[in-house]
Scaffold this motif. Structure first.
Motif: not given
Ligand code: TLP
Length: 342
Positions: A59-66, A194-213
């Motif tokens: 998530g930190t990398m997703a926000n940094t890129i954002g 938007v940045a969101f985490c797969l590894s928090k509430a959703l339960g994946a072991p690793v990973g986040s995403m950033i979404v946009g154009t």
């Protein structure tokens, strides 16, 4: 048995995730050739109603890129004073993007357009101009609070009128969606990224995403590589991420009910102060000063009894519910806390 309520990052992958990881079809994602990563990115873009998405390690990398996508060196990023991007990301907005934060303290962590409008700075001889508005949904350190849809719409409309972009740290956006009874697509309709985490509430072991154009994600890929996030055969991780994305959201209502249940139990313990009616999602922040213990002592005492929760400052403790702690374990944790403070 340890009851770990330090965060929803502590979940273990489900058997189904482990199976999907071992069977994942993979390729070199730096060449854009990992079919499982590509599928995850397409699904995320589709679910969020945006053109493209990028799979990143954290998530930190997703926000940094954002932040980097929307700003230039020497600008300000308007954010809430307790936001993750300001307090828990090792000053990445300064380190990588050359920006300073312009924090605003908002009730419950939820900024309004009026508050933001008052601190926007144009180019001038003395100050750093505003480069970006960042909002966190749910707002972690104010107890998982949720932005109303109309507040987001107001912020985005105002920002866009001023030629500014809005980045949402939606690490736990699916919790917000469950609370609102809305889709994530509706929540992010007006935000730019938007940045969101797969590894928090959703339960994946690793990973986040950033979404946009498409264009933002093409540039985002380059920032991801610069940050050391070109992960090669990352399909083994994306496979678990796909399961988290498709099946994680429907588990969250149970986490929210457990958080409310814990808050109600805590409110009955002498010396602990919390308002259960304010618990919206899976995070409860409560004050322990009435017990005569510092928050760190409180947390150490619980640890000795196999219940883990983190102090967030001298007087407050945070608990976060997730799918590895069910109602029975939540009730047990509440009993152990009541004994521990006696
Ligand atoms: N939050 C963690 C800690 O870093 C505090 C937690 O246990 O809650 N945005 C938000 C709103 C977050 O809560 C987090 C993680 C992140 C971004 C960063 O994600 P990671 O840890 O994947 O870099």
């Amino acid at each position: 048995m340890i009851i770990d309520l330090r965060s929803d990052t502590v979940t273990k992958p489900t058997p189904e995730m482990r199976r999907a990881m071992s069977e994942a079809d993979v390729g070199d994602d730096v060449y854009g050739e990992d079919p499982t990563v590509n599928l995850l990115e397409r699904r995320a873009a589709e679910i969020f109603g945006k053109e493209a998405a990028l799979f990143v390690p954290t998530g930190t990398m997703a926000n940094t890129i954002g932040v980097k996508l929307h700003t230039a060196h020497g600008q300000e990023v308007i954010c809430e004073s307790r936001s993750h991007v300001l307090n828990y990301e090792l000053a990445m907005m300064a380190w990588f993007s050359g920006c300073v934060a312009r924090p605003i303290c908002a009730d419950g962590g939820i900024l309004s357009w009026r508050q933001i409008r008052d601190v926007i700075r144009p180019l001038g001889p003395h100050w750093a101009p505003t480069g970006l508005i960042e909002i966190e949904n749910t707002s972690n350190m104010t107890g998982g609070t949720v932005y109303p849809l109309e507040t987001i719409a107001g912020i985005c409309a105002g920002a866009h009128d001023c030629g500014l972009k809005v980045h949402m740290d939606g690490a736990r956006i699916f919790n917000a969606a469950v609370y609102l009874g809305a889709s994530v697509r509706e929540i992010v309709a007006d935000v730019d990224t938007v940045a969101f985490c797969l590894s928090k509430a959703l339960g994946a072991p690793v990973g986040s995403m950033i979404v946009g154009t498409d264009e933002q994600m093409r540039r985002g890929r380059l920032y991801r590589k610069r940050l050391g996030g070109g992960m090669r055969q990352a399909g083994v991780l994306a496979a678990a991420g796909l399961i988290a994305l498709e099946e994680g959201p429907c588990k969250l209502a149970a986490d929210h009910a457990n958080a409310r249940f814990m808050a109600e139990a805590l409110a009955k313990i002498p010396g602990i102060s919390v308002d259960p009616a304010k618990v919206q999602t899976n995070i409860v922040i409560f004050n322990v000063s009435g017990t005569g213990l510092a928050a760190s002592e409180f947390s150490a005492r619980l640890k000795a009894k196999n219940v883990l929760m983190n102090a967030v400052n001298a007087t407050q403790v945070r608990l976060v519910t997730h799918y590895d702690v069910d109602r029975q374990a939540s009730a047990q944790a509440a009993r152990i806390i009541a004994e521990a403070v006696q």
